[in-house]
Each structure stands twice: as structure tokens, then as C-alpha cells.
Design an enzyme around this catalytic site. Structure first.
Site, PDB file in Angstrom:
ATOM      1  N   ASN A 210       0.968  -1.171   0.049  1.00  0.00           N
ATOM      2  CA  ASN A 210       0.105   0.120  -0.007  1.00  0.00           C
ATOM      3  C   ASN A 210       0.920   1.252   0.022  1.00  0.00           C
ATOM      4  OD1 ASN A 210       0.731   0.613   2.982  1.00  0.00           O
ATOM      5  ND2 ASN A 210      -0.283  -1.242   3.052  1.00  0.00           N
ATOM      6  N   ASP A 279      -3.788  -6.691   5.065  1.00  0.00           N
ATOM      7  CA  ASP A 279      -4.912  -7.560   5.336  1.00  0.00           C
ATOM      8  C   ASP A 279      -4.873  -8.977   4.697  1.00  0.00           C
ATOM      9  OD1 ASP A 279      -6.197  -6.389   7.850  1.00  0.00           O
ATOM     10  OD2 ASP A 279      -7.025  -4.978   6.401  1.00  0.00           O
ATOM     11  N   LYS A 289       9.800 -16.023 -11.567  1.00  0.00           N
ATOM     12  CA  LYS A 289       9.045 -14.785 -12.299  1.00  0.00           C
ATOM     13  C   LYS A 289       7.895 -15.498 -12.820  1.00  0.00           C
ATOM     14  CE  LYS A 289       9.349 -10.756 -14.672  1.00  0.00           C
ATOM     15  NZ  LYS A 289       9.807 -10.039 -15.849  1.00  0.00           N
ATOM     16  N   PRO A 305      -2.893 -12.400   9.472  1.00  0.00           N
ATOM     17  CA  PRO A 305      -3.202 -12.173  10.823  1.00  0.00           C
ATOM     18  C   PRO A 305      -3.561 -10.832  11.398  1.00  0.00           C
ATOM     19  CG  PRO A 305      -0.822 -12.647  11.070  1.00  0.00           C
ATOM     20  CD  PRO A 305      -1.337 -12.729   9.666  1.00  0.00           C
ATOM     21  N   ASP A 306      -4.614 -10.487  12.127  1.00  0.00           N
ATOM     22  CA  ASP A 306      -4.591  -9.346  12.886  1.00  0.00           C
ATOM     23  C   ASP A 306      -3.806  -8.983  13.925  1.00  0.00           C
ATOM     24  OD1 ASP A 306      -5.376  -6.829  13.891  1.00  0.00           O
ATOM     25  OD2 ASP A 306      -7.431  -6.890  13.102  1.00  0.00           O
ATOM     26  N   ILE A 307      -2.511  -8.433  13.722  1.00  0.00           N
ATOM     27  CA  ILE A 307      -1.723  -8.144  14.878  1.00  0.00           C
ATOM     28  C   ILE A 307      -2.429  -7.593  16.013  1.00  0.00           C
ATOM     29  CG2 ILE A 307       0.680  -7.544  15.583  1.00  0.00           C
ATOM     30  CD1 ILE A 307       1.198  -7.374  12.451  1.00  0.00           C
ATOM     31  N   PHE A 323      -4.242   2.768  14.935  1.00  0.00           N
ATOM     32  CA  PHE A 323      -4.639   3.773  13.860  1.00  0.00           C
ATOM     33  C   PHE A 323      -5.973   3.317  12.765  1.00  0.00           C
ATOM     34  CE2 PHE A 323      -1.778   7.472  13.693  1.00  0.00           C
ATOM     35  CZ  PHE A 323      -1.113   7.312  14.664  1.00  0.00           C
ATOM     36  N   LYS A 341     -10.636  -4.535  18.720  1.00  0.00           N
ATOM     37  CA  LYS A 341      -9.353  -4.853  18.910  1.00  0.00           C
ATOM     38  C   LYS A 341      -8.932  -4.635  20.403  1.00  0.00           C
ATOM     39  CE  LYS A 341      -8.279  -3.730  14.131  1.00  0.00           C
ATOM     40  NZ  LYS A 341      -7.288  -4.123  13.166  1.00  0.00           N
TER      41      LYS A 341
HETATM   42  O1  PMT Z   1       3.246   5.873   6.479  1.00  0.00           O
HETATM   43  P1  PMT Z   1       2.589   7.053   6.237  1.00  0.00           P
HETATM   44  O2  PMT Z   1       2.667   7.444   4.661  1.00  0.00           O
HETATM   45  O3  PMT Z   1       2.950   8.329   6.998  1.00  0.00           O
HETATM   46  O4  PMT Z   1       1.199   6.960   6.173  1.00  0.00           O
HETATM   47  C1  PMT Z   1       0.518   7.091   7.743  1.00  0.00           C
HETATM   48  C2  PMT Z   1      -0.816   6.116   7.704  1.00  0.00           C
HETATM   49  C3  PMT Z   1      -2.116   6.462   7.014  1.00  0.00           C
HETATM   50  C4  PMT Z   1      -0.481   4.586   7.208  1.00  0.00           C
HETATM   51  C5  PMT Z   1      -0.991   5.899   9.173  1.00  0.00           C
HETATM   52  O5  PMT Z   1      -1.268   7.243   9.691  1.00  0.00           O
HETATM   53  C6  PMT Z   1      -2.405   5.099   9.576  1.00  0.00           C
HETATM   54  O6  PMT Z   1      -3.532   5.388   9.406  1.00  0.00           O
HETATM   55  N1  PMT Z   1      -1.969   3.679   9.933  1.00  0.00           N
HETATM   56  C7  PMT Z   1      -2.945   2.689  10.010  1.00  0.00           C
HETATM   57  C8  PMT Z   1      -3.206   2.114   8.624  1.00  0.00           C
HETATM   58  C9  PMT Z   1      -4.155   0.760   8.695  1.00  0.00           C
HETATM   59  O7  PMT Z   1      -3.526  -0.307   8.415  1.00  0.00           O
HETATM   60  O8  PMT Z   1      -5.440   1.291   9.245  1.00  0.00           O
HETATM   61  P2  PMT Z   1      -6.577  -0.164   9.377  1.00  0.00           P
HETATM   62  O9  PMT Z   1      -7.831   0.533   9.678  1.00  0.00           O
HETATM   63  O10 PMT Z   1      -6.299  -0.884   8.123  1.00  0.00           O
HETATM   64  O11 PMT Z   1      -5.972  -1.069  10.688  1.00  0.00           O
HETATM   65  C10 PMT Z   1      -6.358  -0.767  12.045  1.00  0.00           C
HETATM   66  C11 PMT Z   1      -5.426  -1.086  12.843  1.00  0.00           C
HETATM   67  O12 PMT Z   1      -4.957  -2.206  12.957  1.00  0.00           O
HETATM   68  C12 PMT Z   1      -3.953  -0.344  12.647  1.00  0.00           C
HETATM   69  O13 PMT Z   1      -3.403   0.131  13.793  1.00  0.00           O
HETATM   70  C13 PMT Z   1      -3.225  -1.380  12.042  1.00  0.00           C
HETATM   71  O14 PMT Z   1      -1.892  -1.186  12.120  1.00  0.00           O
HETATM   72  C14 PMT Z   1      -3.692  -2.544  12.683  1.00  0.00           C
HETATM   73  N2  PMT Z   1      -3.644  -4.090  11.952  1.00  0.00           N
HETATM   74  C15 PMT Z   1      -4.447  -3.941  10.875  1.00  0.00           C
HETATM   75  C16 PMT Z   1      -4.196  -5.016   9.806  1.00  0.00           C
HETATM   76  C17 PMT Z   1      -3.450  -6.065  10.304  1.00  0.00           C
HETATM   77  N3  PMT Z   1      -3.625  -7.431   9.717  1.00  0.00           N
HETATM   78  N4  PMT Z   1      -2.958  -5.975  11.468  1.00  0.00           N
HETATM   79  C18 PMT Z   1      -2.854  -4.993  12.407  1.00  0.00           C
HETATM   80  O15 PMT Z   1      -2.381  -5.038  13.197  1.00  0.00           O
END
Ligand code: PMT
Length: 407
Positions: A210, A279, A289, A305-307, A323, A341
Site C-alpha cells: 500500500n 490484511d 517470475k 493475522p490481525d496483529i 490507527f 481490537k
Molecule cells: O506511513 P505514512 O505514509 O505516514 O501513512 C500513515 C498511515 C496513513 C499509514 C497511518 O497514519 C495509519 O493510518 N496507519 C494505520 C493504517 C491501517 O492499516 O489502518 P487499518 O484501519 O487497516 O488498521 C487498523 C489498525 O489495525 C491499525 O493500527 C493497523 O496497524 C492494525 N492492523 C491492521 C491489519 C492487520 N492485519 N494487523 C494490524 O495490526
């Protein structure tokens, strides 16, 4: 950098080594932070770089003389007490030796010996000279006396040798000054920050990812360290340099990030999960390749996994901050993640506009607390967003004994 050094008067002491030319860049960086540098040079330093250069860059007359018509009476006492901090860059073996022995035989040494403000010493010299037990002993004595010493960087030295002895990058010196002038309200706090994207490979040259650059997570790591925390930064692939004083652990995939985060979670007080973890990952990896061909290509994906959700299940005393990067219905989705979470705070991140979210230096977020409190923040530089998140952490972290100073 958040303007920690804004309006701060910083005495820049320059002694006579080849790295004296880097004092020009240091002064420039201080001006960029809206600080007010006052340069003092030893006589030998003026052999390496002309005072006019530093005078022009700092916009203030450079001080060099203890005696004579250029000397200002009693400045050798007052200067080190009137400024906010002093930085000696470069600090030669000679300057270090004199200070360790309590010798004040020129303007700079007398100022430093009479100083009542924090002093940052940045040694720079030949590697053998730096390794000399006498120099090391002198640095040890200065540390014990309360001076702060920034270790030199390693690399090629002007004398042709290689090793420790280079003056650190002026940006790192400025960061160290910022640490000295920031209230240490997170001292003793172990913080783990995750940052950046993950790369999910499906053949040796292609992967899913991403647009995350790591800017938000790296800002959190820098600011947490500046406020005294011990910071471990688990970073996905990122072009950003490792923040000074932070332990950076590089990973590539979500599975690697999961392993690293889980390993360090038990001895962590606070987790700030800014990483954009993928995800999904390709269901299979093709070892060679993938060739072009056929009408279309279907890529099967498996769930990663969702860490953070896993941390939410395992947490005991840890404070968890997530976040939520959202393009629609920001607060509803963020609240679902906060609850689902088991988090203490979620930073709802507006990623639908050009100046917020991924790959930019600013961010617009809303802090949503577990207790229902909602704090919308305006568009801010990412370091300021980091400071606001850490302000909240400092209020809930039980180890915080420092008084916050609001400026
Ligand atoms: O890195 P930059 O270019 O500065 O951009 C910053 C940012 C936009 C990436 C950052 O500010 C941000 O929003 N990060 C969270 C991005 C995200 O994956 O959001 P989410 O809504 O998909 O996930 C929710 C939370 O679960 C997040 O804290 C994520 O780290 C966590 N997660 C998500 C998926 C997963 N498989 N495991 C996780 O732990």
C-alpha cells in the site's frame, strides 16, 4: 521537527578540527528550527573556517576573544548562563581535555566552565585519538560531571583513516539538543511503534503493498524518544533513515511484523500501531517470475493475522493505541476497531484528502478514547500529531512522574 527549539538561544562552540566546516550546516539547521544561535569560536577554529561565514549564517556577531578590543566584559561568565543550551561541535581532544581538567584559558572554555545550562559535547577527531584511553577517560569525567556527550559517527575520516570520529550529521545534533530541551515525561516508558507498509510477495519480483511510507510511525518514534521513552520501531520497508536513539527492527511481511511485535510485547508498556499492515497475502508464492500469458490472471489471497487484535487479546498492563485509516464514515469504523481490537485509544485517520494520511507530511486525525471521549485535531504536521497522541499516553501511563511543561 516540532519547533522545540523555536526562540531558544543556543550557544554553538566551535573548536579547531577539520569538522569545523560542518558548524556552518549546524547553524543553518538551527535557524531552520527558528532557534537563535550564538557562535563562539576558539582561535584554532578560525584557522579552519572564517568567522564571517558563521556570522552571516547566524545573523549575530561571532565571539572569539577573551581579551582585547573585541571582548565584551564578563561575557565569559554570562553567556553560558543566559542561553538555553550549549553545543560544542566539533569538540576536539584538546577542548575535551581542557574542560575535563577544569582549564579555562580562552573564551569558549571559560564560558563552558561557568555554564549553568545543559551542555552537549560532540567529539570529532581521528579514530586513534578518539580511542585513546586518556580522551575516553576525559569524556567519562565530563559525563559524570553532568555534561551530555553525543558519540561520534563512524565512517571515512578526513585524515584517510576510517572508524569512529566523524562529527554526527547536524540534523542528529539538532535532534539531541531537542531532547535536552524537552520535558522527559516518558522517561522509563518502553514504547513499541510500528510503521510503514508490508510487502506480500507472490513471485521473486512482485508483491502486494500500500502507499504507506512510514512517516507517521517514524514521527511517533522520534517524538517518543525525544520525551524520554525507550523506543523500539518495528518498520516495514521504508526509505526513511532510522531515527537517532531509536532501536529500529526492519521487517518485510505481515507475518514477520507479527513475529517481531509478539516477541517484544511482554516487556513493552505502550504499543503505537501506525503500520499499514496488509490484511491479505497471496495464497501461494511462485518461486520463479510469473510469465505473461492467458486471458487473465487470478490471484488468490489468504487472510493475514490481525496483529493488533491479537495484542488486544493478550494485553495485561499494556496501553494499546491503534490507527484507523478510513475513506468513509471515519468515526463509526474507527469506533468499531477500538472496540473489536480491545484498544485504549484509536487515532481515526482521514485518508481521503491529498494532505492527510499516506505519504504526506501532514495528517488530520480524531482521537477516540476507550471511555468515549472524542478529540478532533486540525490538520497538523505528523510530528505534532505524534506529540498530541503522546500527550494522551503521558496522562494514562502509570510510570509518569514528570510534570508536563506546556509552552
Ligand atoms: O506511513 P505514512 O505514509 O505516514 O501513512 C500513515 C498511515 C496513513 C499509514 C497511518 O497514519 C495509519 O493510518 N496507519 C494505520 C493504517 C491501517 O492499516 O489502518 P487499518 O484501519 O487497516 O488498521 C487498523 C489498525 O489495525 C491499525 O493500527 C493497523 O496497524 C492494525 N492492523 C491492521 C491489519 C492487520 N492485519 N494487523 C494490524 O495490526
Amino acid at each position: 521537527m516540532v519547533k522545540v527549539l523555536k526562540d531558544k538561544c543556543i550557544l554553538v562552540g566551535v573548536s579547531g578540527g577539520i569538522a569545523a566546516y560542518k558548524a556552518a550546516e549546524l547553524v543553518r539547521q538551527l535557524i531552520a528550527q527558528e532557534a537563535r544561535p550564538q557562535v563562539v569560536m576558539t582561535r584554532s577554529a578560525t584557522e579552519f573556517i572564517g568567522p564571517l561565514t558563521l556570522e552571516t549564517l547566524s545573523g549575530t556577531p561571532v565571539r572569539t576573544a577573551l581579551f582585547g578590543p573585541a571582548a565584551v566584559p564578563l561575557e565569559h561568565i554570562s553567556l553560558g548562563q543566559q542561553v538555553d543550551a550549549l553545543v560544542l561541535a566539533p569538540a576536539t581532544a584538546n577542548l575535551i581535555g581542557k574542560l575535563a581538567a577544569g582549564i579555562g584559558d580562552d573564551l569558549l572554555t571559560t564560558i563552558v566552565l561557568a555554564a549553568t545550562r545543559p551542555v552537549l559535547i560532540c567529539p570529532a577527531m581521528n579514530v586513534k585519538m578518539y580511542d585513546n584511553p586518556i580522551v575516553q577517560d576525559n569524556l567519562g569525567r565530563l559525563r559524570q560531571a553532568g555534561f551530555h556527550v553525543l558519540s561520534p559517527a563512524a565512517g571515512a575520516l578526513a585524515c584517510g583513516a576510517a572508524g569512529w570520529g566523524r562529527l554526527p550529521d547536524p540534523v542528529d545534533i539538532v535532534e539531541e539538543l531537542a531532547v535536552l530541551l524537552t520535558p522527559q515525561d516518558l522517561q522509563g516508558c518502553e514504547i513499541m511503534v510500528t510503521a510503514g507498509p508490508t510487502h506480500e510477495d507472490f513471485d521473486p519480483v512482485r508483491f502486494l503493498t500500500n502507499r504507506s511510507t512510514g512517516k507517521m510511525g517514524y514521527a511517533l518514534a522520534r517524538v517518543a524518544r525525544r520525551r524520554g521513552a525507550r523506543v523500539r520501531l518495528v518498520s516495514g520497508p521504508s526509505a526513511l533513515p532510522s531515527p537517532a536513539g531509536v532501536e529500529r527492527l526492519m521487517v518485510r511481511t505481515a507475518l514477520e511484523m507479527q513475529e517481531m511485535v509478539m516477541e517484544h510485547f511482554p516487556h513493552t508498556d505502550v504499543v503505537l500501531m501506525a503500520a499499514a499492515v496488509s490484511d491479505y497475502r497471496p495464497a501461494s508464492f511462485v518461486g520463479t517470475k510469473i510469465k505473461r500469458g492467458g486471458e487473465e490472471m487470478i490471484l488468490r489471497l489468504s487472510h493475514n493475522p490481525d496483529i493488533l487484535a491479537e495484542l488486544g487479546k493478550q494485553k495485561t498492563r499494556q496501553i494499546l493505541v491503534g490507527f484507523a485509516a478510513e475513506t468513509d464514515d471515519l468515526q463509526t469504523h474507527a469506533r468499531d476497531k477500538l472496540k473489536g481490537k480491545n484498544l485504549d485509544l484509536i487515532v481515526a485517520n482521514e485518508v481521503n484528502r491529498a494532505d492527510s494520511g499516506f505519504a504526506v507530511d501532514t495528517n488530520e486525525v480524531t482521537l477516540i478514547h476507550r471511555d468515549g471521549q472524542v478529540i478532533p485535531l486540525p490538520l497538523l504536521p505528523k510530528e505534532e500529531v505524534a506529540d498530541r497522541v503522546l500527550d494522551w499516553v503521558a496522562t494514562v501511563w502509570p510510570g509518569n512522574r514528570a510534570e508536563r511543561i506546556h509552552g
